[in-house]
Design a protein around this motif. Sequence first.
Motif: not given
Length: 308
Positions: A239-245, A247-259, A261-265
């Motif tokens: 969760l912490q790794v995904a949360a840090e990503l 607000n990352d620079r690239l949309p690709e990174t942010r979308e992966a982070a949301r994915s 978090i969604s899996s964990i959720h």
Amino acid sequence: MALRSLDNALPLSVERPKKVAASPLSAKKPALAGVSRGSRLNDENTPPPPAMEQSVEYIASEQLTPLPNSEIKITVLLDELGSKDWMKVCEALNDLRRMALHHTSLLVPILEEVVAVIVKAMKSPRSALCKTSIMASADIFQSLGQHLLSTTEENAFERLLLQLLLKASQDKKFVCEEAEKALEKMAISMSPLPLLRKLQCYANHANHRVRAKAAVAMSKCISVLGIEAMKQFGIVTLLQVAAELLNDRLPETREAARSIISSIHDKFLSDIGAESKDESSATESWNNFCSSNLSPVVAQLIAKIFSL
């Protein structure tokens, strides 16, 4: 006094012989027999012959057929892979791919040496050689993904993973796309927990493109994990790794982070819901879980993802 005879006296003027104008035809020098004009030019003035174009055939994995002499080929494969002729190395890499797909057991004893050769080829400035080596890595993941970490040294796989992430992050499109395919094949072919541990450090890589590719690979691994496997890895860490990503620079990174978090959720709610059988209670437990492990700002940001 007798007068001197004038017969021996110098003439008053000397008449010079007239020059005969040279004829235009006679001015031409005869060409040397048997010698062409082009051959008499200096080498530096002669254009070099056109370079022979060398092309590499990129064969899809589905089109690779078994080797008729696989047991003989395996004895010379490493020597062929070590050739100084890059075209021969490409041919050997295609033979390696055939070995991986159709003669897997023969490849296992030399797998570590093969991985080292693939990494070296990926570093080549020749794009054709680089792409062929990436295709070879994808076929090895497909056939030997479950055994790759156990049959090679830890550093060997880490070097391979780093090169794939770097190649997937570069600007050469046809190399980048091939590396992305190989990373996807890796994510679905290898054991997710050991692979996650290898990928985790690249989520903090200095190169934002490498972070993006690592985040995408992590999201694919996490999507197939159950709640127990997440707990084994460390669900708070995920969760912490995904949360840090987020607000990352690239949309690709942010979308992966949301994915991620969604899996964990989803797995978290399924686990809590199975115990409490109360959806509102499970949601409250999720919010409390985020609040206790993340900063208030990030926890609120995650809450907004699931309130939409």
